[in-house]
Design an enzyme around this catalytic site. Structure first.
Site, mmCIF file in Angstrom:
data_model
loop_
_atom_site.group_PDB
_atom_site.id
_atom_site.type_symbol
_atom_site.label_atom_id
_atom_site.label_comp_id
_atom_site.label_asym_id
_atom_site.label_seq_id
_atom_site.Cartn_x
_atom_site.Cartn_y
_atom_site.Cartn_z
ATOM 1 N N LYS A 52 0.840 -1.205 0.000
ATOM 2 C CA LYS A 52 0.000 0.000 0.000
ATOM 3 C C LYS A 52 0.874 1.254 0.000
ATOM 4 O O LYS A 52 0.607 2.209 -0.717
ATOM 5 C CB LYS A 52 -0.935 -0.012 1.226
ATOM 6 C CG LYS A 52 -2.055 -1.039 1.088
ATOM 7 C CD LYS A 52 -2.738 -1.352 2.399
ATOM 8 C CE LYS A 52 -3.668 -2.555 2.242
ATOM 9 N NZ LYS A 52 -4.209 -3.057 3.504
ATOM 10 N N GLN A 96 -4.717 -2.049 9.853
ATOM 11 C CA GLN A 96 -4.393 -3.363 9.281
ATOM 12 C C GLN A 96 -4.816 -4.483 10.239
ATOM 13 O O GLN A 96 -4.406 -4.497 11.400
ATOM 14 C CB GLN A 96 -2.883 -3.434 8.989
ATOM 15 C CG GLN A 96 -2.453 -4.688 8.273
ATOM 16 C CD GLN A 96 -3.055 -4.824 6.879
ATOM 17 O OE1 GLN A 96 -3.066 -3.886 6.093
ATOM 18 N NE2 GLN A 96 -3.583 -5.998 6.562
ATOM 19 N N ASP A 119 -11.258 1.979 4.040
ATOM 20 C CA ASP A 119 -11.358 0.519 3.918
ATOM 21 C C ASP A 119 -12.817 0.071 3.944
ATOM 22 O O ASP A 119 -13.113 -1.105 3.681
ATOM 23 C CB ASP A 119 -10.602 -0.164 5.071
ATOM 24 C CG ASP A 119 -9.398 -0.961 4.573
ATOM 25 O OD1 ASP A 119 -9.327 -1.218 3.366
ATOM 26 O OD2 ASP A 119 -8.560 -1.319 5.411
#
Ligand code: NAD
Length: 295
Positions: A52, A96, A119
């Site tokens: 990312k 994450q 996200d």
């Protein structure tokens, strides 16, 4: 058989984003800034965050990675999430997963400002998506939709079988493809570990989306001739043929299944690169002030 080349499409989209970022820079606008919060040293998480970060640099975004050790207190993380929510420099951020056991992932996700939740994990975004309102859609389902669009794969009236019901892949993609939209308008069956007669159900599908995380689970005898197969699974297995000593396998036994399909995604190079690109697209929308964007 036609290969759905996620890597190629992802590179095209990255170029499109880079051009837009260049224009923003020329006009003196705000450069999109994505932050990632990572706890511990899980190998797969490190790899994803690394990808990312690299993708951000490629398209000209600013990128910040915030790292904590495994024993970080939940309160410390929550405070960081609030800081990021209130930091005008950060347009969007991701947490994450997985988190260590003593941290409530749900608590952390719910602390994220839904307008910075690129996200798309926050219940506000998931809920808005379910009732067809603009929202941040989580990166993997958004990437699958983008692939379906770019390859002009017809979904209307088709029988779609999704294998796996996770909140980040199976559930959202099953909802998106069942919605009155294009892509969408499919008849969707969501299957999972308790599904009976999975083989029979899958073998009737025009489109199969495999997101269960079991290496090479889907075999040719489960697939209808001419079906489209989208393989989300990523399992790292030891290999003496690669430099790293590891290789990635999808949920589909690619060689034998590919022969029967009209379209198929490979692993690696299919859905994976699209996931990262969707995150970039969401961050770009956030930086442009698109509160709850359209897919
Ligand atoms: P998960 O691991 O949270 O859940 C797996 C799901 O599969 C569950 O709903 C379970 O009921 C179902 N399942 C398990 N065994 C089954 C069986 N034998 N038959 C039918 N259903 C079964 O799911 P996840 O987080 O969505 O991850 C799934 C896979 O996708 C993993 O390999 C993961 O690494 C991968 N993944 C890839 C990307 C990407 O960018 N390509 C993104 C997210 C996840």
């Amino acid at each position: 058989m036609k290969l759905i080349d996620g890597k190629k499409i992802a590179n095209q989209i990255k170029e499109e984003i880079a051009v837009e970022v260049e224009q923003i820079k020329e006009q003196g606008g705000k450069i999109p800034h994505l932050a990632a919060l990572i706890v511990g040293h899980d190998g797969a998480s490190e790899t994803y965050v690394g990808h990312k970060e690299k993708a951000c640099i490629q398209v000209g975004f600013n990128s910040t990675v915030i790292r904590y050790e495994d024993d970080v207190a939940e309160d410390t993380l929550l405070r960081k999430v609030y800081d990021l929510n209130n930091d005008p420099e950060i347009d969007g951020f991701i947490v994450q997963l997985p988190m260590p056991k003593h941290i409530s992932e749900q608590k952390i996700i719910e602390a994220i400002d839904p307008k910075k939740d690129v996200d798309g994990f926050h219940p506000v975004n998931l809920g808005r998506m379910v009732i067809g309102l603009p929202s941040y859609v989580s990166a993997t389902p958004a990437g699958i939709i983008e692939l379906i669009k770019r390859y002009n794969i017809e979904t209307s009236g088709k029988d779609v079988v999704v294998i796996g019901r996770s909140n980040i892949v199976g559930k959202p993609i099953s909802i998106l493809l069942g919605q009155k939209a294009n892509p969408g308008n499919a008849t969707v069956t969501l299957t999972h570990s308790r599904t009976k007669n999975l083989k029979e159900i899958v073998s009737r599908a025009d489109i199969v989306i495999a997101a269960l995380g079991a290496a090479e689970f889907l075999t040719a005898d489960m697939i209808k001739d001419g079906a489209t197969v989208i393989d989300v699974g990523i399992t790292r297995v030891k290999s003496d043929k690669t430099k790293s000593g590891w290789k990635l396998l999808g949920d589909v036994k690619f060689d034998e299944v590919a022969e029967k399909t009209e379209y198929i995604t490979p692993v690696p190079g299919g859905v994976g690169p699209m996931t990262i690109v969707s995150l970039l697209q969401n961050t770009l929308k956030a930086s442009k002030g698109e509160i709850y964007p359209r897919l």
